[in-house]
Design a protein around this motif. Structure first.
Motif, PDB file in Angstrom:
ATOM      1  N   HIS A 194       0.775  -1.230  -0.280  1.00  0.00           N
ATOM      2  CA  HIS A 194      -0.077   0.143   0.370  1.00  0.00           C
ATOM      3  C   HIS A 194       0.709   1.251  -0.122  1.00  0.00           C
ATOM      4  O   HIS A 194       1.944   1.244   0.142  1.00  0.00           O
ATOM      5  CB  HIS A 194      -1.261  -0.104   1.215  1.00  0.00           C
ATOM      6  CG  HIS A 194      -0.219   0.184   2.567  1.00  0.00           C
ATOM      7  ND1 HIS A 194       0.730  -0.796   3.548  1.00  0.00           N
ATOM      8  CD2 HIS A 194       0.283   1.473   2.965  1.00  0.00           C
ATOM      9  CE1 HIS A 194       1.298  -0.652   4.078  1.00  0.00           C
ATOM     10  NE2 HIS A 194       0.826   0.502   4.334  1.00  0.00           N
ATOM     11  N   ASP A 196       0.665   5.225   1.879  1.00  0.00           N
ATOM     12  CA  ASP A 196       0.138   5.931   2.881  1.00  0.00           C
ATOM     13  C   ASP A 196      -0.357   6.616   2.126  1.00  0.00           C
ATOM     14  O   ASP A 196      -0.339   7.428   1.067  1.00  0.00           O
ATOM     15  CB  ASP A 196       1.386   6.293   4.581  1.00  0.00           C
ATOM     16  CG  ASP A 196       1.951   4.852   5.156  1.00  0.00           C
ATOM     17  OD1 ASP A 196       1.589   3.951   4.945  1.00  0.00           O
ATOM     18  OD2 ASP A 196       2.686   5.487   5.002  1.00  0.00           O
ATOM     19  N   HIS A 251       4.814   0.025  -0.068  1.00  0.00           N
ATOM     20  CA  HIS A 251       5.188  -0.804   0.792  1.00  0.00           C
ATOM     21  C   HIS A 251       4.713  -1.496   1.378  1.00  0.00           C
ATOM     22  O   HIS A 251       3.540  -2.113   1.368  1.00  0.00           O
ATOM     23  CB  HIS A 251       6.026   0.184   2.196  1.00  0.00           C
ATOM     24  CG  HIS A 251       5.199   0.931   2.561  1.00  0.00           C
ATOM     25  ND1 HIS A 251       4.762   2.515   1.950  1.00  0.00           N
ATOM     26  CD2 HIS A 251       4.611   1.021   4.170  1.00  0.00           C
ATOM     27  CE1 HIS A 251       3.674   2.866   2.969  1.00  0.00           C
ATOM     28  NE2 HIS A 251       3.770   1.932   4.406  1.00  0.00           N
TER      29      HIS A 251
END
Ligand SMILES: O=C(O)CCC(=O)C(=O)O
Ligand SMILES: [Fe+2]
Length: 314
Positions: A194, A196, A251
């Motif tokens: 994903h 952030d 990440h």
């Protein structure tokens, strides 16, 4: 990212003459390329980080019925509280995530785990220290990007931090140890791939490892824990704000290989968000993305990653 390693930035020069400019150049470069960096000499006292790790270990080991009585609000509102396993799925395609977490915001003591009395104060301290460091970091970044106003990413857009009107959260994550067959391992992960959502993420990790960043499409590189450092990346709203000049990098957190019998792991993430009513517009004056408020942007993103949450299902 063509580097074979995640860059390490030394923040010790912040107070030197020209320090902000030098740091600004370095971090702007990293955020345009690698997207992730380690920072040392960040000024957040190690004992304050340790205090949250220690208190949260006790919180995660509370009986499930106690944790379940402090669930994070199921409405779209800033809320402290426990997020049980399976509530969030970030991966695409979505795999089961073996992770539980506790979200802390300073102005909601309704769902604090009072069984561990030191937890709330330890989180408050680390929240404040993380913001102090983030402010400096974001000032350097503004300078590095040639912005006239060095506070554009700091106080000016995060005026209500720690108060109603701002969603910034300290999230403590616990990844239990789990033995599994190779077959099971294919359908489970710790934290799916994903990006952030917010302005900036400051991550404190223990010594277990497992965090990986996508260096080139499909190729993940380990962010091996380095004692005394924090890990920094930006989120999607910062990428949008800078018209994609800066990179919000994908990440994930994986189980160890090859036997997948990973050790228990904990991490603490300070997720910084602009004020609810702050309107983020492309800084270069372009119309690449329409203006959007901090709150509307976050709402869109949270709806997409929580399952059976906020009144929606997958
Ligand atoms: O646990 C970690 O190291 C990172 C978790 C993460 O990326 C997240 O919660 O957004
Ligand atoms: Fe993340």
């Amino acid at each position: 990212m063509s580097q074979s390693e995640i860059p390490l930035v030394d923040f010790a020069i912040y107070h030197e003459a020209g320090g902000k400019e030098k740091l600004g150049k370095q971090i702007a470069h990293v955020l345009k390329t690698a997207g992730f960096m380690y920072v040392k000499n960040h000024g957040v006292p190690q004992e304050k980080i340790d205090a949250v790790f220690i208190a949260s270990t006790d919180v995660f080991h509370l009986p499930m019925e106690v944790k379940a009585s402090r669930l994070r609000s199921s409405k779209f509102e800033p809320s402290c509280g426990y997020v049980p396993m399976g509530r969030e799925k970030l991966d695409q395609p979505k795999r089961e995530e073996v992770r539980e977490s506790y979200n802390y915001i300073p102005y909601d003591d309704q769902r604090l785990p009072h069984e561990v009395p030191e937890f709330g104060m330890a989180c408050r301290d680390l929240f404040d220290e993380s913001w102090e460091f983030s402010k400096k970091f974001l000032q350097c970044l503004a300078v590095g990007l040639g912005q006239e106003n060095e506070n554009v990413f700091a106080e000016d857009s995060h005026h209500f931090i720690g108060r109603p009107g701002n969603f910034t959260t300290l999230r403590i994550q616990h990844y239990p140890a789990r033995s599994m067959s190779n077959e099971e391992g294919e359908s489970l992960t710790r934290c799916g791939a994903h990006t952030d959502y917010g302005t900036l993420t400051v991550l404190y990790q223990d010594d277990v490892g497992g965090l990986e960043v996508e260096s080139t499409p499909g190729h993940f590189m380990p962010v091996t824990p380095i004692p005394g450092t924090v890990v920094i990346n930006i989120g999607d709203i910062m990428q949008r704000w800078t018209s994609d000049t800066l990179r919000s990098t994908v990440h994930a957190v994986t189980f160890g290989k090859p036997d997948r019998n990973s050790k228990e792991r904990q991490s603490i993430a300070f997720f910084l968000h602009p004020d609810d009513d702050y309107i983020v517009t492309c800084l270069d004056g372009s119309t690449k993305y329409p203006p959007i408020s901090g709150k509307d942007y976050l709402r869109e993103r949270l709806y997409a990653s929580f399952t059976n949450y906020f009144g929606r299902s997958e």
